[in-house]
Design a protein around this motif. Structure first.
Motif, PDB file in Angstrom:
ATOM      1  N   CYS A   1      -2.666  -1.137   5.360  1.00 41.55           N
ATOM      2  CA  CYS A   1      -3.974  -1.285   4.740  1.00 41.55           C
ATOM      3  C   CYS A   1      -4.254  -2.787   4.624  1.00 41.55           C
ATOM      4  CB  CYS A   1      -4.014  -0.625   3.358  1.00 41.55           C
ATOM      5  SG  CYS A   1      -2.810  -1.295   2.185  1.00 41.55           S
ATOM      6  N   ARG A   2      -5.488  -3.126   4.311  1.00 39.67           N
ATOM      7  CA  ARG A   2      -5.839  -4.536   4.143  1.00 39.67           C
ATOM      8  C   ARG A   2      -6.125  -4.791   2.671  1.00 39.67           C
ATOM      9  NH1 ARG A   2      -6.357  -7.365   8.629  1.00 39.67           N
ATOM     10  NH2 ARG A   2      -7.552  -9.012   7.613  1.00 39.67           N
ATOM     11  N   VAL A   3      -5.444  -5.795   2.114  1.00 38.08           N
ATOM     12  CA  VAL A   3      -5.533  -6.089   0.686  1.00 38.08           C
ATOM     13  C   VAL A   3      -5.846  -7.570   0.488  1.00 38.08           C
ATOM     14  CG1 VAL A   3      -4.320  -6.030  -1.530  1.00 38.08           C
ATOM     15  CG2 VAL A   3      -3.871  -4.265   0.188  1.00 38.08           C
ATOM     16  N   LYS A   4      -6.741  -7.842  -0.438  1.00 36.18           N
ATOM     17  CA  LYS A   4      -7.113  -9.224  -0.731  1.00 36.18           C
ATOM     18  C   LYS A   4      -6.101  -9.850  -1.681  1.00 36.18           C
ATOM     19  CE  LYS A   4     -11.176 -12.000  -1.943  1.00 36.18           C
ATOM     20  NZ  LYS A   4     -12.591 -11.930  -2.393  1.00 36.18           N
ATOM     21  N   VAL A   5      -5.456 -10.897  -1.217  1.00 39.52           N
ATOM     22  CA  VAL A   5      -4.457 -11.620  -2.017  1.00 39.52           C
ATOM     23  C   VAL A   5      -4.736 -13.109  -1.886  1.00 39.52           C
ATOM     24  CG1 VAL A   5      -2.012 -12.050  -2.396  1.00 39.52           C
ATOM     25  CG2 VAL A   5      -2.753  -9.808  -1.589  1.00 39.52           C
ATOM     26  N   ALA A   6      -4.852 -13.786  -3.019  1.00 36.99           N
ATOM     27  CA  ALA A   6      -5.116 -15.231  -3.038  1.00 36.99           C
ATOM     28  C   ALA A   6      -6.347 -15.593  -2.211  1.00 36.99           C
ATOM     29  CB  ALA A   6      -3.894 -15.991  -2.539  1.00 36.99           C
ATOM     30  N   GLY A   7      -7.368 -14.754  -2.317  1.00 32.73           N
ATOM     31  CA  GLY A   7      -8.636 -15.041  -1.654  1.00 32.73           C
ATOM     32  C   GLY A   7      -8.709 -14.671  -0.198  1.00 32.73           C
ATOM     33  N   LYS A   8      -7.608 -14.150   0.362  1.00 32.95           N
ATOM     34  CA  LYS A   8      -7.592 -13.772   1.775  1.00 32.95           C
ATOM     35  C   LYS A   8      -7.110 -12.330   1.942  1.00 32.95           C
ATOM     36  CE  LYS A   8      -6.634 -18.457   3.470  1.00 32.95           C
ATOM     37  NZ  LYS A   8      -5.705 -19.291   4.283  1.00 32.95           N
ATOM     38  N   TYR A   9      -7.643 -11.662   2.972  1.00 37.49           N
ATOM     39  CA  TYR A   9      -7.220 -10.293   3.256  1.00 37.49           C
ATOM     40  C   TYR A   9      -6.018 -10.310   4.193  1.00 37.49           C
ATOM     41  CZ  TYR A   9     -11.329  -8.352   1.005  1.00 37.49           C
ATOM     42  OH  TYR A   9     -12.266  -7.985   0.075  1.00 37.49           O
ATOM     43  N   GLY A  10      -5.003  -9.568   3.824  1.00 37.48           N
ATOM     44  CA  GLY A  10      -3.795  -9.496   4.635  1.00 37.48           C
ATOM     45  C   GLY A  10      -3.368  -8.059   4.861  1.00 37.48           C
ATOM     46  N   LYS A  11      -2.496  -7.860   5.817  1.00 34.32           N
ATOM     47  CA  LYS A  11      -2.001  -6.526   6.161  1.00 34.32           C
ATOM     48  C   LYS A  11      -0.852  -6.151   5.238  1.00 34.32           C
ATOM     49  CE  LYS A  11      -1.111  -3.878  10.391  1.00 34.32           C
ATOM     50  NZ  LYS A  11      -0.865  -3.987  11.855  1.00 34.32           N
ATOM     51  N   LYS A  12      -1.018  -5.061   4.514  1.00 36.15           N
ATOM     52  CA  LYS A  12      -0.002  -4.575   3.603  1.00 36.15           C
ATOM     53  C   LYS A  12       0.311  -3.109   3.936  1.00 36.15           C
ATOM     54  CE  LYS A  12      -0.074  -8.481   1.421  1.00 36.15           C
ATOM     55  NZ  LYS A  12       1.075  -9.422   1.505  1.00 36.15           N
ATOM     56  N   TYR A  13       1.298  -2.541   3.232  1.00 35.61           N
ATOM     57  CA  TYR A  13       1.738  -1.186   3.581  1.00 35.61           C
ATOM     58  C   TYR A  13       1.845  -0.269   2.364  1.00 35.61           C
ATOM     59  CZ  TYR A  13       2.631  -2.807   8.269  1.00 35.61           C
ATOM     60  OH  TYR A  13       2.459  -3.301   9.534  1.00 35.61           O
ATOM     61  N   ILE A  14       1.441   0.971   2.597  1.00 36.34           N
ATOM     62  CA  ILE A  14       1.562   2.040   1.608  1.00 36.34           C
ATOM     63  C   ILE A  14       2.550   3.062   2.153  1.00 36.34           C
ATOM     64  CG2 ILE A  14       0.352   3.992   0.540  1.00 36.34           C
ATOM     65  CD1 ILE A  14      -2.170   2.220   0.519  1.00 36.34           C
ATOM     66  N   TRP A  15       3.471   3.494   1.307  1.00 38.39           N
ATOM     67  CA  TRP A  15       4.504   4.459   1.687  1.00 38.39           C
ATOM     68  C   TRP A  15       4.176   5.836   1.122  1.00 38.39           C
ATOM     69  CZ3 TRP A  15       9.419   2.626   3.823  1.00 38.39           C
ATOM     70  CH2 TRP A  15       9.497   1.233   3.932  1.00 38.39           C
ATOM     71  N   CYS A  16       4.730   6.846   1.759  1.00 35.01           N
ATOM     72  CA  CYS A  16       4.578   8.216   1.258  1.00 35.01           C
ATOM     73  C   CYS A  16       5.870   8.983   1.479  1.00 35.01           C
ATOM     74  CB  CYS A  16       3.435   8.922   1.986  1.00 35.01           C
ATOM     75  SG  CYS A  16       3.210  10.655   1.504  1.00 35.01           S
ATOM     76  N   MET A  17       6.307   9.717   0.454  1.00 38.31           N
ATOM     77  CA  MET A  17       7.497  10.553   0.568  1.00 38.31           C
ATOM     78  C   MET A  17       7.145  11.962   0.119  1.00 38.31           C
ATOM     79  SD  MET A  17      11.381   9.508  -0.549  1.00 38.31           S
ATOM     80  CE  MET A  17      11.250   7.957   0.345  1.00 38.31           C
ATOM     81  N   VAL A  18       7.603  12.959   0.872  1.00 39.23           N
ATOM     82  CA  VAL A  18       7.208  14.354   0.637  1.00 39.23           C
ATOM     83  C   VAL A  18       8.430  15.257   0.553  1.00 39.23           C
ATOM     84  CG1 VAL A  18       5.681  16.217   1.392  1.00 39.23           C
ATOM     85  CG2 VAL A  18       5.207  13.866   2.117  1.00 39.23           C
ATOM     86  N   ASN A  19       8.410  16.158  -0.414  1.00 36.43           N
ATOM     87  CA  ASN A  19       9.425  17.208  -0.541  1.00 36.43           C
ATOM     88  C   ASN A  19       8.702  18.536  -0.393  1.00 36.43           C
ATOM     89  OD1 ASN A  19      11.141  19.259  -1.546  1.00 36.43           O
ATOM     90  ND2 ASN A  19      12.249  17.801  -2.841  1.00 36.43           N
ATOM     91  N   LYS A  20       8.839  19.157   0.768  1.00 34.92           N
ATOM     92  CA  LYS A  20       8.104  20.387   1.063  1.00 34.92           C
ATOM     93  C   LYS A  20       8.502  21.526   0.134  1.00 34.92           C
ATOM     94  CE  LYS A  20       7.104  23.599   4.866  1.00 34.92           C
ATOM     95  NZ  LYS A  20       7.383  23.894   6.313  1.00 34.92           N
ATOM     96  N   GLU A  21       9.795  21.671  -0.116  1.00 34.65           N
ATOM     97  CA  GLU A  21      10.275  22.776  -0.945  1.00 34.65           C
ATOM     98  C   GLU A  21       9.788  22.659  -2.385  1.00 34.65           C
ATOM     99  OE1 GLU A  21      14.490  25.049  -2.075  1.00 34.65           O
ATOM    100  OE2 GLU A  21      14.507  23.134  -1.008  1.00 34.65           O
ATOM    101  N   ALA A  22       9.799  21.436  -2.932  1.00 31.99           N
ATOM    102  CA  ALA A  22       9.349  21.220  -4.311  1.00 31.99           C
ATOM    103  C   ALA A  22       7.832  21.110  -4.404  1.00 31.99           C
ATOM    104  CB  ALA A  22       9.993  19.970  -4.885  1.00 31.99           C
TER     105      ALA A  22
END
Length: 339
Positions: free
Chosen positions: A81-102
């Motif tokens: 994703c793109r996130v504004k940090v210190a006045g500039k947009y940079g490429k950052k990451y979002i994680w996802c973890m899934v437990n199908k049974e639960a």
């Protein structure tokens, strides 16, 4: 009114639902509110979102405990994703973890890092049985540091590389791998249609039919890698090397009927974040990204549990107003909403 806002529980729930579930831009919500004689600024609406997410964060440890329960099988993926940090947009990451049974999905964002430490901190001293991912090198520490955790890779990624070699590299040898991996998928579909138990699936996977397909794939892989004539293209070489490098992780799904042949579960669960990325384009800060991942955690968990997202937020915000702190009873699967 919900604590710290001028919004009722129902209004806040509807705003959250429209923004994070239906991907409705905030400016449209402001127009709708204005038509109902409510002149609310964009900053005010975002502040309301923050107030709601602050209370949902208190429930996250309980949800995470269910996600990473002892003996769990989880799938993991990340997206940019793109996130504004210190006045500039940079490429950052979002994680996802899934437990199908639960029936639990948890998103997490550690200042946008894609580093190994994010995964290490999130897993902690986990006693899960297995984690499935793609071949990103951050996950490779699982094989060295979490020796009691089975690390599976995604066979769909391996197949895709041969597909590229076939379609873009025009390599005739790619078809052999595509068709045989396809046969493995056909078997998985048969197990699903027959409604087999994990124990029955394990027996089928370790049977003669699957074993022969795996052996054919390995034999052709070794034969082509031994051929150093230089007639293959770069895409085919990448596909072969990927298959060789992650061979053990790719076929590890045969070990247990609970394991998946690919990581599509995590990829599907992460898709709403890619949709939001296309709609919103950017996050104005790390905090904005954090608010989003909190709401998406509960939205996707509601989906997995078959619970109305809108009704859940209404019930949750109402419970907060009542002063409840029994967070174990305030999850999508425990709050008492009829399916």
């Amino acid at each position: 009114r919900f604590p710290g806002t001028h919004a009722s529980c129902s209004l806040l729930a509807n705003l959250v639902f429209n923004k994070y579930h239906m991907n409705t831009p905030v400016y449209r919500e402001m127009v709708r509110l204005l038509n109902n004689k409510m002149n609310v600024s964009r900053n005010t609406v975002y502040n309301w979102f923050v107030k709601g997410s602050d209370h949902l964060k208190k429930v996250l440890p309980v949800l995470k405990e269910k996600l990473l329960a002892k003996g769990a099988v989880v799938n993991c993926d990340e997206t940019w994703c793109r996130v504004k940090v210190a006045g500039k947009y940079g490429k950052k990451y979002i994680w996802c973890m899934v437990n199908k049974e639960a029936k639990v999905a948890v998103y997490f964002y550690d200042d946008g890092s894609r580093g190994r430490q994010v995964l290490r901190d999130f897993l902690g001293n986990t006693e899960i049985d297995a984690l499935q991912s793609d071949g990103f090198n951050v996950y490779m520490y699982l094989d060295k540091e979490l020796v009691d955790v089975d690390h599976l890779c995604c066979l769909a990624h391996a197949r895709a590389k041969f597909k590229y070699a076939q379609e873009q590299g025009k390599d005739a040898d790619a078809e052999y791998f595509i068709s045989n991996i396809g046969r493995l998928y056909d078997l998985e579909e048969q197990y699903r249609l027959r409604h087999l138990t994990p124990q029955q699936i394990q027996q089928e996977r370790q049977g003669e039919q699957t074993t022969k397909i795996i052996q054919r794939i390995r034999q052709r892989l070794d034969k082509l890698l031994a051929d150093t004539s230089g007639m293959r293209g770069d895409l085919m070489n990448k596909a072969l090397n990927y298959l060789k490098s992650f061979w053990n992780q790719l076929i590890l799904y045969l070990k247990d009927g609970r394991y998946s042949i690919d990581n599509s579960l995590a990829e599907r669960t992460l898709r709403p974040m890619t949709v939001e990325r296309k709609n919103s384009l950017t996050f104005g800060s790390h905090d904005g990204a954090e608010v989003s991942v909190v709401y998406h955690t509960f939205i996707e968990t509601c989906k997995m549990c078959g619970v109305s997202t809108l009704e859940y937020f209404k019930e949750f915000f109402k419970a907060i107003m009542q002063g409840r702190t029994d967070y174990e009873n305030m999850l999508p699967m425990t709050i008492g909403i009829k399916k």
